[in-house]
Design a protein around this motif. Structure first.
Motif, PDB file in Angstrom:
ATOM      1  N   LEU A 110      40.018 -34.084  11.683  1.00 33.82           N
ATOM      2  CA  LEU A 110      40.402 -34.856  12.874  1.00 33.82           C
ATOM      3  C   LEU A 110      39.881 -36.284  12.863  1.00 33.82           C
ATOM      4  CD1 LEU A 110      39.759 -32.109  15.602  1.00 33.82           C
ATOM      5  CD2 LEU A 110      41.789 -32.477  14.182  1.00 33.82           C
ATOM      6  N   GLY A 111      39.025 -36.608  11.909  1.00 31.56           N
ATOM      7  CA  GLY A 111      38.514 -37.975  11.813  1.00 31.56           C
ATOM      8  C   GLY A 111      37.483 -38.328  12.869  1.00 31.56           C
ATOM      9  N   GLU A 112      36.848 -37.328  13.495  1.00 32.20           N
ATOM     10  CA  GLU A 112      35.847 -37.615  14.514  1.00 32.20           C
ATOM     11  C   GLU A 112      34.549 -38.124  13.881  1.00 32.20           C
ATOM     12  OE1 GLU A 112      35.188 -34.316  17.078  1.00 32.20           O
ATOM     13  OE2 GLU A 112      37.290 -34.159  17.707  1.00 32.20           O
ATOM     14  N   LYS A 113      33.758 -38.841  14.668  1.00 32.00           N
ATOM     15  CA  LYS A 113      32.478 -39.361  14.199  1.00 32.00           C
ATOM     16  C   LYS A 113      31.458 -38.220  14.123  1.00 32.00           C
ATOM     17  CE  LYS A 113      33.059 -44.047  16.000  1.00 32.00           C
ATOM     18  NZ  LYS A 113      32.493 -45.110  16.890  1.00 32.00           N
ATOM     19  N   PRO A 114      30.511 -38.311  13.190  1.00 36.49           N
ATOM     20  CA  PRO A 114      29.492 -37.264  13.077  1.00 36.49           C
ATOM     21  C   PRO A 114      28.637 -37.170  14.334  1.00 36.49           C
ATOM     22  CG  PRO A 114      29.518 -38.639  11.108  1.00 36.49           C
ATOM     23  CD  PRO A 114      30.392 -39.321  12.129  1.00 36.49           C
ATOM     24  N   ARG A 115      28.250 -35.946  14.675  1.00 37.03           N
ATOM     25  CA  ARG A 115      27.338 -35.707  15.792  1.00 37.03           C
ATOM     26  C   ARG A 115      25.916 -35.558  15.271  1.00 37.03           C
ATOM     27  NH1 ARG A 115      29.732 -30.586  18.552  1.00 37.03           N
ATOM     28  NH2 ARG A 115      27.514 -30.277  18.965  1.00 37.03           N
ATOM     29  N   GLU A 116      24.966 -35.739  16.168  1.00 38.61           N
ATOM     30  CA  GLU A 116      23.563 -35.568  15.805  1.00 38.61           C
ATOM     31  C   GLU A 116      23.308 -34.113  15.425  1.00 38.61           C
ATOM     32  OE1 GLU A 116      19.120 -35.985  17.880  1.00 38.61           O
ATOM     33  OE2 GLU A 116      20.947 -36.507  19.000  1.00 38.61           O
ATOM     34  N   PHE A 117      22.472 -33.917  14.423  1.00 42.35           N
ATOM     35  CA  PHE A 117      22.137 -32.559  14.012  1.00 42.35           C
ATOM     36  C   PHE A 117      20.626 -32.442  13.818  1.00 42.35           C
ATOM     37  CE2 PHE A 117      22.284 -34.647   9.916  1.00 42.35           C
ATOM     38  CZ  PHE A 117      21.331 -33.984   9.145  1.00 42.35           C
ATOM     39  N   ALA A 118      20.152 -31.211  13.820  1.00 43.47           N
ATOM     40  CA  ALA A 118      18.724 -30.944  13.621  1.00 43.47           C
ATOM     41  C   ALA A 118      18.563 -29.585  12.963  1.00 43.47           C
ATOM     42  CB  ALA A 118      17.967 -30.988  14.940  1.00 43.47           C
ATOM     43  N   ARG A 119      17.601 -29.491  12.060  1.00 42.85           N
ATOM     44  CA  ARG A 119      17.296 -28.217  11.406  1.00 42.85           C
ATOM     45  C   ARG A 119      16.129 -27.547  12.118  1.00 42.85           C
ATOM     46  NH1 ARG A 119      18.623 -31.572   6.693  1.00 42.85           N
ATOM     47  NH2 ARG A 119      20.300 -30.541   5.501  1.00 42.85           N
ATOM     48  N   ASP A 120      16.216 -26.223  12.276  1.00 42.49           N
ATOM     49  CA  ASP A 120      15.104 -25.492  12.875  1.00 42.49           C
ATOM     50  C   ASP A 120      13.881 -25.508  11.965  1.00 42.49           C
ATOM     51  OD1 ASP A 120      16.584 -24.849  15.104  1.00 42.49           O
ATOM     52  OD2 ASP A 120      17.308 -22.953  14.271  1.00 42.49           O
ATOM     53  N   PHE A 121      14.145 -25.495  10.668  1.00 37.88           N
ATOM     54  CA  PHE A 121      13.049 -25.518   9.691  1.00 37.88           C
ATOM     55  C   PHE A 121      13.505 -26.296   8.459  1.00 37.88           C
ATOM     56  CE2 PHE A 121      11.328 -23.625   5.765  1.00 37.88           C
ATOM     57  CZ  PHE A 121      10.003 -24.028   5.906  1.00 37.88           C
ATOM     58  N   ASP A 122      12.654 -27.191   7.985  1.00 39.65           N
ATOM     59  CA  ASP A 122      12.994 -28.019   6.831  1.00 39.65           C
ATOM     60  C   ASP A 122      11.822 -28.023   5.856  1.00 39.65           C
ATOM     61  OD1 ASP A 122      13.858 -29.819   4.982  1.00 39.65           O
ATOM     62  OD2 ASP A 122      14.473 -31.352   6.416  1.00 39.65           O
ATOM     63  N   PRO A 123      11.935 -27.310   4.725  1.00 41.46           N
ATOM     64  CA  PRO A 123      10.813 -27.262   3.777  1.00 41.46           C
ATOM     65  C   PRO A 123      10.492 -28.620   3.161  1.00 41.46           C
ATOM     66  CG  PRO A 123      12.798 -26.312   2.803  1.00 41.46           C
ATOM     67  CD  PRO A 123      13.092 -26.542   4.250  1.00 41.46           C
ATOM     68  N   LYS A 124      11.448 -29.530   3.203  1.00 42.21           N
ATOM     69  CA  LYS A 124      11.217 -30.847   2.603  1.00 42.21           C
ATOM     70  C   LYS A 124      10.194 -31.674   3.387  1.00 42.21           C
ATOM     71  CE  LYS A 124      15.643 -31.214   0.180  1.00 42.21           C
ATOM     72  NZ  LYS A 124      15.860 -29.771   0.171  1.00 42.21           N
ATOM     73  N   THR A 125       9.821 -31.227   4.583  1.00 43.35           N
ATOM     74  CA  THR A 125       8.773 -31.916   5.330  1.00 43.35           C
ATOM     75  C   THR A 125       7.392 -31.622   4.743  1.00 43.35           C
ATOM     76  OG1 THR A 125       8.588 -30.073   6.901  1.00 43.35           O
ATOM     77  CG2 THR A 125      10.123 -31.848   7.458  1.00 43.35           C
ATOM     78  N   ILE A 126       7.323 -30.615   3.865  1.00 41.39           N
ATOM     79  CA  ILE A 126       6.063 -30.305   3.187  1.00 41.39           C
ATOM     80  C   ILE A 126       6.146 -30.884   1.783  1.00 41.39           C
ATOM     81  CG2 ILE A 126       4.552 -28.452   2.361  1.00 41.39           C
ATOM     82  CD1 ILE A 126       5.684 -26.736   4.644  1.00 41.39           C
ATOM     83  N   PRO A 127       5.434 -31.960   1.511  1.00 42.43           N
ATOM     84  CA  PRO A 127       5.597 -32.661   0.228  1.00 42.43           C
ATOM     85  C   PRO A 127       4.921 -31.930  -0.922  1.00 42.43           C
ATOM     86  CG  PRO A 127       3.869 -33.694   1.515  1.00 42.43           C
ATOM     87  CD  PRO A 127       4.445 -32.606   2.387  1.00 42.43           C
ATOM     88  N   PHE A 128       5.346 -32.273  -2.105  1.00 40.61           N
ATOM     89  CA  PHE A 128       4.667 -31.781  -3.306  1.00 40.61           C
ATOM     90  C   PHE A 128       3.410 -32.603  -3.516  1.00 40.61           C
ATOM     91  CE2 PHE A 128       3.791 -32.178  -7.870  1.00 40.61           C
ATOM     92  CZ  PHE A 128       3.634 -30.843  -8.209  1.00 40.61           C
ATOM     93  N   ALA A 129       2.336 -31.931  -3.838  1.00 47.72           N
ATOM     94  CA  ALA A 129       1.072 -32.619  -4.100  1.00 47.72           C
ATOM     95  C   ALA A 129       0.516 -32.147  -5.430  1.00 47.72           C
ATOM     96  CB  ALA A 129       0.077 -32.338  -2.973  1.00 47.72           C
ATOM     97  N   GLU A 130       0.021 -33.088  -6.204  1.00 48.67           N
ATOM     98  CA  GLU A 130      -0.612 -32.714  -7.467  1.00 48.67           C
ATOM     99  C   GLU A 130      -1.804 -31.817  -7.175  1.00 48.67           C
ATOM    100  OE1 GLU A 130       0.577 -33.308 -10.328  1.00 48.67           O
ATOM    101  OE2 GLU A 130       2.161 -34.699  -9.706  1.00 48.67           O
ATOM    102  N   GLN A 131      -1.947 -30.775  -7.970  1.00 56.21           N
ATOM    103  CA  GLN A 131      -2.970 -29.775  -7.700  1.00 56.21           C
ATOM    104  C   GLN A 131      -4.316 -30.201  -8.297  1.00 56.21           C
ATOM    105  OE1 GLN A 131      -1.798 -27.140  -5.725  1.00 56.21           O
ATOM    106  NE2 GLN A 131      -0.084 -28.550  -5.772  1.00 56.21           N
ATOM    107  N   ASP A 132      -5.373 -30.063  -7.482  1.00 57.39           N
ATOM    108  CA  ASP A 132      -6.715 -30.309  -7.998  1.00 57.39           C
ATOM    109  C   ASP A 132      -7.407 -28.968  -8.236  1.00 57.39           C
ATOM    110  OD1 ASP A 132      -7.348 -29.397  -5.476  1.00 57.39           O
ATOM    111  OD2 ASP A 132      -7.621 -31.421  -4.663  1.00 57.39           O
ATOM    112  N   ASP A 133      -8.665 -29.006  -8.585  1.00 59.96           N
ATOM    113  CA  ASP A 133      -9.372 -27.781  -8.968  1.00 59.96           C
ATOM    114  C   ASP A 133      -9.458 -26.772  -7.832  1.00 59.96           C
ATOM    115  OD1 ASP A 133      -9.699 -28.737 -11.483  1.00 59.96           O
ATOM    116  OD2 ASP A 133     -11.714 -29.548 -11.143  1.00 59.96           O
ATOM    117  N   ASN A 134      -9.821 -27.230  -6.634  1.00 62.83           N
ATOM    118  CA  ASN A 134      -9.968 -26.277  -5.535  1.00 62.83           C
ATOM    119  C   ASN A 134      -8.769 -26.245  -4.602  1.00 62.83           C
ATOM    120  OD1 ASN A 134     -10.172 -28.537  -3.858  1.00 62.83           O
ATOM    121  ND2 ASN A 134     -12.426 -28.492  -3.858  1.00 62.83           N
TER     122      ASN A 134
END
Length: 468
Positions: free
Chosen positions: A273-297
């Motif tokens: 229909l060519g409508e404009k996108p509506r706002e959306f939201a995810r209930d859970f987004d794993p990408k909000t938890i970043p990758f971090a280099e692992q240290d010893d502990n």
């Protein structure tokens, strides 16, 4: 001679012939033609030889998420429709298409004709919008797209449990679904493949199983596909509620699958229909938890404070307890009580008692231990053997735990213990019973562990996709 007698013993009277103009005598009733519910077309089709009847050009197959095991029931229903081949078409169309247009089925290509949420029968459908069939033909004929359908159909059961008889309302759902799809395909009359996920496994959106099957069916490698031109159209886009009572989307699974694949996403309103996108939201987004280099502990300090002790883990399934044990406690010589292996609480309890009696330190690691009454039994056991109890509390939110459970059960790389996925009830059950652990219960100390991804970059690429 006694004359014959009529009713009530009266003599029988001969009926006189009625004159033609006698107004008291009704004319004989007209013979009515019998009405039949059988149409002429049905009659003609019945007497038509099978070889002359129109061919159903849809073929159906079933697939299992574990192709290596014959005991794993099929959960993916696949339909392939091929129009009657024409020499002109064969010459015009390329043998392998690099652009893929993926569509959801319900509320995207079709809707119910009755307006109900779920179709009543095979005939209860209509095009979602009158422009749908023409737009799909344009994609295939003019723009060089391969058109496929990915649909979650949790209401279908391909292989019911033979020990339980399903209700009559469920018995014919698969046949009705097939009949409806065949009619939809014949009206489109385009080469098209439909994938219907009936289980809660790798095939269910937003998981990538249907896309992987599609690649194999069309002999496509990831490098063959023009991802920038590909598109996914579906109504499960995570859109929030809008003005005028516009409801929010029931899910974000279509948008999330498009993200997992790495292709564009649009809703039916945007695409058709060519409508404009509506706002959306995810209930859970794993990408909000970043990758971090692992240290010893790994950001956590766990030191062995006692010659012998018991460590009690508290946390939802999927909170990271097993990973924490292998990384931090197993190297310190702790023995783990694993309820996934021992199954019953009494067996776990006896195993822990035997280890403590033999002078070992133990971790009650796979039990969730949600409330003080459960934890008190372990504390009493430790007291009996004169060892202190330490508590490790995994403060992982429930949705993140569900995500971890799905990632673990569906990916061999992240599932060294071959754990099976857990039902929703397991997470809700913990949440309903959980009471925060307190020192007054009898612990030497309580270590609070916030969730942090603990793994390699390769593992994070899998983990950070959308799985629930």
């Amino acid at each position: 001679m006694v004359p014959p007698r009529g009713r009530a013993g009266s003599p029988a009277r001969r009926k006189r012939p009625a004159p033609d103009n006698d107004p008291l005598i009704s004319p004989p009733p007209l013979k009515r033609k019998a009405q039949s519910a059988i149409s002429k077309t049905a009659v003609a089709n019945f007497f038509t030889p099978t070889s002359q009847k129109p061919k159903d050009r849809t073929t159906w197959t079933e697939r299992s998420p574990n192709q290596e095991s014959k005991d794993t029931p099929a959960t993916l229903l696949v339909a392939k429709y091929l129009p009657e081949e024409k020499e002109v078409d064969k010459a015009k169309q390329p043998s392998k298409r690099r652009k893929i247009a993926v569509f959801d089925l319900d509320s995207t290509l079709i809707a119910t004709a009755t307006g109900k949420r779920h179709a009543g029968d095979a005939a209860d459908w209509k095009w979602w919008h009158h422009s749908v069939p023409g737009r799909l033909r344009q994609l295939y004929n003019d723009e060089g797209y391969q058109v496929v359908i990915f649909t979650n159909q949790g209401g279908l059961t391909l292989h019911p449990d033979p020990k339980s008889k399903p209700p009559k309302s469920l018995q014919n759902r698969v046949a009705s679904f097939k009949q409806k799809c065949s009619v939809v395909f014949s009206q489109l009359d385009l080469p098209i493949t439909l994938y219907a996920a009936t289980g809660k496994d790798i095939y269910r959106k937003p998981r990538p199983g249907m896309w992987i099957e599609m690649e194999g069916d069309y002999d496509l490698a990831e490098s063959d596909i023009d991802h920038e031109s590909c598109i996914f159209i579906g109504d499960a886009g995570g859109r929030v509620a809008g003005l005028g009572g516009v409801p929010k989307d029931f899910s974000c699974s279509d948008r999330n699958l498009a993200d997992n694949i790495g292709i564009r996403f649009q809703t039916p309103e945007e695409f058709f229909l060519g409508e404009k996108p509506r706002e959306f939201a995810r209930d859970f987004d794993p990408k909000t938890i970043p990758f971090a280099e692992q240290d010893d502990n790994d950001g956590v300090v766990f030191e062995k404070k006692n010659e012998r002790d018991m460590v009690l883990f508290v946390g939802n399934p999927g909170a990271g307890k097993s990973t924490f044990f292998w990384k931090h406690l197993e190297p310190l010589g702790y023995e783990r009580i694993n309820q996934d292996v021992l199954k019953r609480f009494d067996k776990c309890f006896k195993a822990a008692a035997d280890l403590l009696k033999d002078g070992e330190s133990v971790v009650i690691g796979n039990n969730t231990n949600p409330d003080p009454s459960i934890r008190a039994q372990w504390i009493e056991l430790a007291s009996k053997h004169k060892v202190p109890v330490r508590c490790v509390w995994f403060k992982t939110p429930m949705q993140l735990c569900e995500h971890n459970d799905a990632v673990r059960s569906l990916n061999k790389l992240l599932n060294p213990e071959s754990r099976q996925s857990l039902p929703k009830l397991a997470f809700n059950g913990f949440g309903s019973r959980f009471k925060e652990p307190k020192l007054k219960e009898g612990y030497q100390d309580i270590l609070e562990v916030e969730f942090r991804f603990r793994g390699t970059r390769e593992e994070y690429e899998i983990w950070s996709q959308y799985w629930i």
